[in-house]
Write a protein that holds these residues in place. Structure first.
Motif, mmCIF file in Angstrom:
data_model
loop_
_atom_site.group_PDB
_atom_site.id
_atom_site.type_symbol
_atom_site.label_atom_id
_atom_site.label_comp_id
_atom_site.label_asym_id
_atom_site.label_seq_id
_atom_site.Cartn_x
_atom_site.Cartn_y
_atom_site.Cartn_z
ATOM 1 N N GLY A 175 0.812 -1.219 0.000
ATOM 2 C CA GLY A 175 0.000 0.000 0.000
ATOM 3 C C GLY A 175 0.841 1.263 0.000
ATOM 4 O O GLY A 175 0.319 2.366 -0.099
ATOM 5 N N SER A 177 3.500 4.034 -1.523
ATOM 6 C CA SER A 177 3.641 4.621 -2.856
ATOM 7 C C SER A 177 5.022 4.345 -3.445
ATOM 8 O O SER A 177 5.927 3.866 -2.757
ATOM 9 C CB SER A 177 3.478 6.134 -2.734
ATOM 10 N N ARG A 590 -4.493 16.072 -0.822
ATOM 11 C CA ARG A 590 -4.708 14.701 -0.322
ATOM 12 C C ARG A 590 -4.091 13.686 -1.282
ATOM 13 O O ARG A 590 -3.419 12.741 -0.861
ATOM 14 C CB ARG A 590 -6.208 14.424 -0.219
ATOM 15 N N THR A 591 -4.335 13.900 -2.565
ATOM 16 C CA THR A 591 -3.770 12.990 -3.576
ATOM 17 C C THR A 591 -2.247 13.037 -3.527
ATOM 18 O O THR A 591 -1.571 12.027 -3.688
ATOM 19 C CB THR A 591 -4.249 13.414 -4.981
ATOM 20 N N ARG A 594 -1.037 10.867 -0.814
ATOM 21 C CA ARG A 594 -1.178 9.449 -1.238
ATOM 22 C C ARG A 594 -0.012 9.053 -2.107
ATOM 23 O O ARG A 594 0.530 7.975 -2.006
ATOM 24 C CB ARG A 594 -2.443 9.257 -2.083
ATOM 25 N N LYS A 595 0.355 9.969 -3.006
ATOM 26 C CA LYS A 595 1.425 9.667 -3.951
ATOM 27 C C LYS A 595 2.793 9.671 -3.267
ATOM 28 O O LYS A 595 3.663 8.881 -3.578
ATOM 29 C CB LYS A 595 1.416 10.712 -5.072
ATOM 30 N N GLY A 598 1.451 7.090 0.602
ATOM 31 C CA GLY A 598 0.546 5.968 0.366
ATOM 32 C C GLY A 598 -0.833 6.350 0.873
ATOM 33 O O GLY A 598 -0.958 7.292 1.660
ATOM 34 N N PRO A 599 -1.864 5.611 0.451
ATOM 35 C CA PRO A 599 -3.234 5.969 0.836
ATOM 36 C C PRO A 599 -3.435 6.071 2.347
ATOM 37 O O PRO A 599 -4.206 6.912 2.805
ATOM 38 C CB PRO A 599 -4.075 4.824 0.262
ATOM 39 N N SER A 602 -3.064 9.638 3.811
ATOM 40 C CA SER A 602 -3.852 10.761 3.299
ATOM 41 C C SER A 602 -4.715 11.354 4.419
ATOM 42 O O SER A 602 -5.433 10.641 5.097
ATOM 43 C CB SER A 602 -4.723 10.225 2.154
#
Ligand code: PRX
Length: 663
Positions: A175, A177, A590-591, A594-595, A598-599, A602
């Motif tokens: 999970g 990135s 937020r994205t 994640r990048k 990882g999610p 976020s």
């Protein structure tokens, strides 16, 4: 943890006696026996551990000294002079002892029809073959191999193949990135990466190899990538670098035998990165003899695993729980370990119980966040399945609140099964504080007592012992075999993070209290680490991801109470003057996180703030930010604010929060 949850634990008075059924054949059958074992382990610590190490591990060369340690330096060596191999202990030993045809791993894929059973012999063959593959790709003893894979059997095979030849694995949770993977590969300078085309999750196929391609743009140490075909997903291919697992494994001259590298007890076994309060994640180093002894010992005593049991730990192998309690602990004991690829909620919220019924699972080990999420779906989902095979339940990763404990006990445990609430950490290698299922009376929300051999104490900030019920720092006063032996490439950080503040002790970073019965109540992290669904996230890491975005001037991240996740991430973000506070930017940030990480990193809530509460010397007062995130609105909640450079900031932040969340 929220105040309400802490208070509900302070009030907890219920006591659940261990079950009579099964007690006669259990390993530890009463508190008297536990007390005697504990006393023995303190009075003759080395004798206790030597016995465990000789009973549980087969040594190629016996150790000549049990312990050579100095917690202040720190320098910790267990089972000095001993030689062994972990793959030998997880495979060859059982084959020789008549377990050749016993299931070692039962793998349940996400689609119900995807099941694979590996007997010890079959697992041995696959491990030896992949060990030979790694050797052919130039991997030698001491080299690092990064494993970035979903919950498929090839992950366990790759781990055991590495340790068979003395290579050091570094597993990166799938999970994470591309950027996180890159950082970890760069730090440990892995030579080879093993991955898969994609991850199957909740009915979808999520690309994985793509992240490896991206990460490897700046990882010169890696020269080969081995790719498992899990999902028939399209992948880009770099000739000369990328290799298919299935092609390598069917090479005609590939042997299903491979000698085990004799490893020194203190040779590194694996590296696993974990978040701290500052800087980049730390590469926690575990070594061979002590870790294996500890993983096997704790699996045996805490879960009371029997030869005929089906044992299921629902963690991902990418976290320490999966390392110790899906792979190394159970396999070292010759147990049957169930490995599950799916999630608890797909295709329905009864998936776990369906799997329990399907394989007649006896021992089930999961996280409070899972229990809380399933609790919300209603108990009727648990009634659809026959759970009568279950014997012992476990919990790990964060404090289990009494409500979740009771639900677990009643609905999954039929009101009678013991729940072992296990406190430990990536750094401890295995469980440190936990009930023994047939001995310890349980108090919902308490991890109960330290295991024999574990000298856990609560100390005040000045290092003196706390009184019963007085909260303080949780420390461990003597070495135990499973403890970390270093932070990869950073001995100074190893020392300063764990051994400096309380000389002679290992500092866990958790707050806790011990009640008048000697029961431990863990209160959560004392540092800037957030525990989101049982996963450790460093606030500094998330902040640094946020400020790397061009629109962000400053960011401060804190934890906020969350009904299911335990804690969630709350980010306060100050933008650069030329950026506008728009919903698009909020989503983009937020994205971005994640990048970058990882999610799981976020932010749940991202509040734009013109200013942050700082002292006159410029230090952000996180205490205030935590209060606001937790919903405090009254000035009396904030304690002493006289050192704030601009006290007006607080009301602006409260207003901003109300605008954002309506509360
Ligand atoms: O705060 C404690 C919490 O999880 C932290 C360790 O996280 P990690 O290294 O990711 O390992 C998780 C799995 C072992 C601890 O510092 N924690 C873990 N188990 C418990 C817990 N808090 C309370 N009760 C537990 N049973």
């Amino acid at each position: 943890m929220s105040q309400a949850r802490i208070e509900s634990m302070m009030d907890e008075k219920r006591l659940f006696e261990p079950p009579m059924e099964g007690r006669n054949s259990a390993r530890v059958t009463s508190m008297e026996e536990y007390e005697a074992l504990y006393r023995r382990s303190m009075d003759d610590n080395e004798g206790f551990w030597a016995e465990r190490a000789n009973e549980l591990v087969e040594w190629f060369t016996p150790f000549t000294k049990v312990l050579d340690a100095d917690m202040e330096t720190p320098s910790i060596k267990w089972f000095v002079g001993g030689q062994l191999n972990v793959a030998y202990n997880c495979l060859d030993k059982h084959i020789a002892n008549g377990r050749r045809n016993k299931a070692a791993i039962i793998w349940q894929g996400e689609p119900d029809e995807d099941v694979k059973v590996y007997t010890y012999q079959m697992l041995y063959d696959e491990v030896c073959k992949f060990a030979n593959v790694l050797k052919a790709q130039g991997v030698h003893k001491g080299d690092r191999v990064a494993l970035y894979m979903p919950m498929i059997p090839e992950l366990a095979i790759a781990m055991l193949a590495c340790v068979r030849i003395g290579a050091v694995h570094s597993i990166v949770f799938a999970g994470f990135s591309a950027v996180s993977l890159q950082n970890r590969i760069q730090d440990c300078e892995a030579k080879v990466v093993v991955t898969s085309d994609a991850v199957i999750r909740a009915g979808r196929s999520i690309p994985l190899k793509k992240n490896v391609d991206e990460a490897l743009r700046l990882c010169p140490s890696v020269h080969k990538v081995v790719v498992v075909n899990r999902a028939n997903a399209a992948v880009e291919w770099q000739e000369g670098r990328d290799l298919w697992w299935h092609e390598l494994m069917k090479a005609p001259d590939l042997k299903a035998s491979c000698p085990c590298e004799p490893m020194d007890s203190e040779d590194p076994l694996f590296i696993l990165y974990t978040s701290g309060s500052t800087g980049k994640p730390k590469g926690v180093v575990h070594t061979t003899g002590g870790y294996l002894t500890y993983a096997a010992h704790t699996t045996q005593w805490v879960f009371d695993v029997k030869d005929s049991d089906v044992y299921w730990c629902t963690a991902d192998v990418g976290w320490i729980t999966g390392h110790s309690y899906i792979v190394y602990g159970p396999l070292a004991l010759g147990a049957t370990s169930l490995m599950f690829e799916g999630v608890p909620s797909y295709p329905g919220p009864d998936r776990f119980w369906q799997v329990v019924e399907k394989f007649r699972v006896n021992i089930f080990y999961t996280a409070p966040t899972v229990i809380r999420a399933l609790m919300r779906e209603g108990a009727e989902w648990t009634q659809k399945h026959d759970l009568s095979s279950l014997r012992v339940l476990g919990s790990v990763g964060e404090p289990i609140n009494p409500e979740a404990w009771m639900w677990y006990h009643e609905n999954i445990g039929g009101g009678k099964l013991p729940i072992v609430d296990t406190w430990w950490q990536t750094e401890t290698g295995g469980i440190m504080i936990s009930a023994l299922p047939y001995a310890t009376p349980l108090k919902p929300g308490s991890a109960t007592r330290p295991l024999p051999g574990v000298d856990a104490r609560i100390v005040r900030p000045d290092g003196t012992d706390a009184e019963p019920n007085e909260g303080g720092h949780l420390v461990i006063r003597r070495p135990w075999p499973g403890m970390l032996r270093g932070v990869f490439g950073d001995p100074a950080r190893y020392k300063s993070t764990y051994f400096e503040r309380f000389p002679g002790c290992y500092e866990a970073g958790d707050g806790a209290r011990v009640d008048s019965d000697g029961y431990f109540w863990i209160m959560g992290r004392l540092d800037d680490v957030i525990n989101v669904s049982g996963h450790r996230m460093g606030t500094a890491e998330i902040e640094s991801a946020l400020v790397s975005h061009p629109a962000v001037a400053e960011a401060a991240v804190v934890g906020m109470p969350h009904a299911i996740k335990g804690e969630a991430i709350y980010a306060y973000v100050t933008l650069n003057a030329d950026a506008d506070e728009t919903e698009e930017l909020r989503a983009e940030l937020r994205t971005w996180v994640r990048k970058e990480i990882g999610p799981i990193a976020s932010p749940e809530v991202l509040q734009f703030a013109d200013g942050l509460p700082k002292t006159r010397s410029g230090k952000i007062m996180r205490r205030i930010l935590r209060k606001i995130a937790g919903g405090s609105t009254s000035t009396s909640d904030f304690g002493d604010t006289s050192t704030l450079a601009d006290p007006g900031v607080i009301s602006d932040l409260i207003e901003g929060k109300m605008d954002l969340t309506g509360r």
